[in-house]
Scaffold this active site. Structure first.
Site, PDB file in Angstrom:
ATOM      1  N   GLY A 230      48.021  -4.158  -3.561  1.00  0.00           N
ATOM      2  CA  GLY A 230      47.529  -5.323  -4.302  1.00  0.00           C
ATOM      3  C   GLY A 230      46.788  -6.337  -3.461  1.00  0.00           C
ATOM      4  N   GLY A 274      46.057   0.098  -0.645  1.00  0.00           N
ATOM      5  CA  GLY A 274      44.992   1.084  -0.798  1.00  0.00           C
ATOM      6  C   GLY A 274      43.638   0.398  -0.670  1.00  0.00           C
ATOM      7  CB  CYS A 341      25.615   8.391 -24.776  1.00  0.00           C
ATOM      8  SG  CYS A 341      24.347   9.572 -24.342  1.00  0.00           S
TER       9      CYS A 341
HETATM   10  C1  LIG Z   1      47.873   1.211  -7.062  1.00  0.00           C
HETATM   11  C2  LIG Z   1      49.108   1.058  -6.287  1.00  0.00           C
HETATM   12  C3  LIG Z   1      49.077   0.721  -4.935  1.00  0.00           C
HETATM   13  C4  LIG Z   1      47.793   0.404  -4.211  1.00  0.00           C
HETATM   14  O1  LIG Z   1      47.186  -0.722  -4.740  1.00  0.00           O
HETATM   15  P1  LIG Z   1      45.923  -1.391  -4.043  1.00  0.00           P
HETATM   16  O2  LIG Z   1      45.509  -2.444  -5.014  1.00  0.00           O
HETATM   17  O3  LIG Z   1      44.910  -0.327  -3.880  1.00  0.00           O
HETATM   18  O4  LIG Z   1      46.378  -1.947  -2.748  1.00  0.00           O
HETATM   19  C5  LIG Z   1      50.256   0.674  -4.247  1.00  0.00           C
HETATM   20  N1  LIG Z   1      51.435   0.929  -4.855  1.00  0.00           N
HETATM   21  C6  LIG Z   1      51.521   1.251  -6.146  1.00  0.00           C
HETATM   22  C7  LIG Z   1      52.846   1.514  -6.741  1.00  0.00           C
HETATM   23  C8  LIG Z   1      50.367   1.309  -6.910  1.00  0.00           C
HETATM   24  O5  LIG Z   1      50.447   1.611  -8.212  1.00  0.00           O
END
Ligand SMILES: *Cc1c(COP(=O)(O)O)cnc(C)c1O
Length: 419
Positions: A230, A274, A341
Site C-alpha cells: 500500500g 509491490g 470498443c
Molecule cells: C495488493 C497487495 C499487496 C501489495 O500492494 P501494493 O499496493 O502493490 O504495495 C500486498 N499485500 C496484499 C495482501 C495485497 O493484496
C-alpha cells in the site's frame, strides 16, 4: 516534485524498437536494485526485517529473481503465484501467503512450500487444519474497521472484505494456541497507493499496541508484524515519493516506544510492498498510430487498456512523455486512447501535450506495478512483451508478446463441426 525522467534516450529507444516492436513494458533494473537497497538500509535497525515483494504487482520470474538477490521474499496470493515463487527458488519462510476467500488447494501448496500463512478469516483456521494440516506458524490479517480511514482504491476498512475484526483476532489467536500452533504473526493492510508518510507509523502504532495486548491477554509471543503493502508512488509530477529512510525511522520511533518501551520480545518487521518496488521503474512504450479530430482531439496509440488498466479502472493518472518533444510547450489538449470498443479505453483525458504526429513514440510512466499484470484479453486484445533494461544498458526480453495462438489455445476448433 519529481522530474519524470526516462532511463533511455530517443536514440536508444529507437534502437530497442528495431528488435522489439511497440507496445512493450520496459523495466529499469539498475533503478529497481538501487531502490531495493535503500529500502533494506532503512530497516537495518530491525534484525528480522524482510520485504516480501507482492508478486501480483509484476509476476515475472526474472524480476522476482532480482528481488531474491536483493534479499526480498515473495508475497503470494494464489496458486500460480506460489508456483512462480517455487520456480524462482524462493521457499519456506521467504514466502508469505496472504490470500482471501482461499481455495483449499492453495493452502495445501502453501503448506507444501512451508510458507508463512496469513489468514484472512477466523473460519480459515479450521479450514486450513482440515485441508492442509496445522502449521507451526500462523499469522492473521487484522481489519481495524472504523479505527482507521481507508482510501479510494481499497475503500473504508469497514467496507473492505479483508481481515478479522478485533474481537475475532483475539479469539483466533486463542484457538490457534489451543490447536498447538507455536509461532505467530500479525498483519494488516488498509491502504493502497498511500503517499502520506504519517500513515504508516500510525498503522505500526496500532499493530504494536495490539501485539502488546495480544501478548498479555492470550499469553503468546508475536514473532512478526507484517505492515502489508500500500505504499504509494508519485504518479503525478507534483507528488512526492515516500522516502525510505524517513519511513523506516518513523516506524522505529513507534517500535522503540511500544515494543522496547514495554519490554516486549524482539519483533520482526515485514512489508509486502509491490507498487513501491517496481511501479516507478516500468514504462509502457507505444507508437502513435492515428490522430483523429472530431469533437475532441484524439491520439490513438498501438497500446490499449489490456496493457494498462489503471486509468480505465480507477481514473488513475499516468504521466506521458512524447519522446523527442520533452522540451516543447504543451499546447494541445488530447485524449490518449487505445483501440478497444470501450469508451473508457483511454490512457489520459484532456491532457495537455506537445503537438503529436503519427509515428511519435509515446511513453506512459509508472507502469511497473499493476500494469502488465492486470492485463486481460477483452476484445481479443493481446498483451504485450516485457523487457528488462539491464545495468549494462543491454535489453533482455523477459516475456514475449501474446500471439493469436495463445488467445486460441483454450479453444477447440474441431467442435465447430460437432454442433
Ligand atoms: C495488493 C497487495 C499487496 C501489495 O500492494 P501494493 O499496493 O502493490 O504495495 C500486498 N499485500 C496484499 C495482501 C495485497 O493484496
Amino acid at each position: 516534485m519529481n522530474t519524470k525522467k526516462l532511463p533511455f534516450s530517443l536514440e536508444e529507444i529507437k534502437e530497442i524498437i528495431k528488435t522489439h516492436p511497440t507496445p512493450f513494458h520496459i523495466y529499469d533494473e539498475a533503478a529497481m536494485r538501487e531502490n531495493a537497497r535503500k529500502l533494506k538500509a532503512a530497516f537495518t535497525w530491525n534484525k528480522g526485517f524482510k520485504e516480501y515483494f507482492a508478486v501480483k504487482a509484476a509476476p515475472n520470474p526474472v524480476l522476482m529473481k532480482i528481488f531474491k538477490e536483493e534479499g526480498f521474499g515473495a508475497d503470494c496470493s494464489s496458486l500460480p503465484e506460489l508456483v512462480l515463487a517455487e520456480k524462482v527458488g524462493i521457499k519456506g519462510e521467504d514466502i508469505m501467503f496472504s490470500s482471501n476467500n482461499t481455495p483449499a488447494k492453495e493452502f495445501v501448496k502453501a503448506r507444501e512450500l512451508n510458507a508463512f500463512i496469513n489468514l484472512d478469516d477466523i473460519r480459515h483456521l479450521p479450514f486450513l487444519a482440515k485441508h492442509a494440516g496445522i502449521p507451526e506458524t500462523i499469522s492473521f490479517r487484522y481489519n481495524p474497521g472504523s479505527l482507521k480511514e481507508g482510501n479510494l482504491i481499497i475503500g473504508h476498512p469497514e467496507e473492505a472484505k479483508y481481515g478479522l475484526t478485533r474481537e475475532q483476532l483475539f479469539e483466533a489467536y486463542k484457538q490457534a494456541k489451543e490447536m498447538g500452533i507455536k509461532r505467530f504473526g500479525l498483519h494488516t493492510m488498509v491502504a493502497s497507493n498511500e503517499l502520506d508518510p504519517a500513515y504508516f507509523p500510525e498503522t505500526a502504532n496500532i499493530l504494536f499496541a495490539l501485539v502488546k495486548e495480544i501478548t498479555e491477554k492470550i499469553g503468546i509471543t508475536i514473532e512478526f508484524v507484517n505492515l502489508g503493502g500500500g505504499i504509494g508512488i508519485p504518479y503525478r509530477p507534483e507528488q512526492k515519493a515516500i522516502e525510505w529512510k524517513a519511513f523506516g525511522d518513523a516506524i522505529k520511533a513507534e517500535y522503540d516506544k511500544i515494543i522496547i518501551g514495554n519490554g516486549l520480545p524482539e519483533l520482526k518487521i515485514f512489508l509486502e510492498s509491490g507498487r513501491a518496488i517496481t511501479g516507478p521503474y516500468g514504462y509502457l512504450v507505444t507508437t502513435v498510430q492515428h490522430l483523429k479530430y472530431t469533437y475532441k482531439n484524439y491520439v490513438g496509440l498501438d497500446a490499449s487498456m489490456q496493457n494498462l488498466m489503471r486509468p480505465a479502472l480507477y481514473g488513475a493518472y499516468h504521466h506521458i512523455t512524447v519522446m523527442g518533444k520533452e522540451n516543447q510547450p504543451h499546447t494541445v489538449k488530447y485524449d490518449v486512447t487505445g483501440s478497444l470498443c470501450e469508451n473508457n479505453d483511454k490512457f489520459a483525458i484532456d491532457r495537455m501535450l506537445p503537438e503529436i504526429e503519427e509515428g511519435d513514440i509515446v511513453v506512459i510512466h509508472d507502469t511497473g506495478a499493476h500494469g502488465h499484470a492486470m492485463g486481460f484479453n477483452y476484445n481479443a486484445k493481446l498483451r504485450s512483451a516485457e523487457l528488462l533494461l539491464r545495468p549494462d544498458r543491454s535489453v533482455m526480453q523477459i516475456r514475449r508478446a501474446e500471439t493469436m495462438d495463445d488467445y486460441f489455445a483454450t479453444l477447440d476448433f474441431k467442435l465447430i463441426d460437432k454442433v
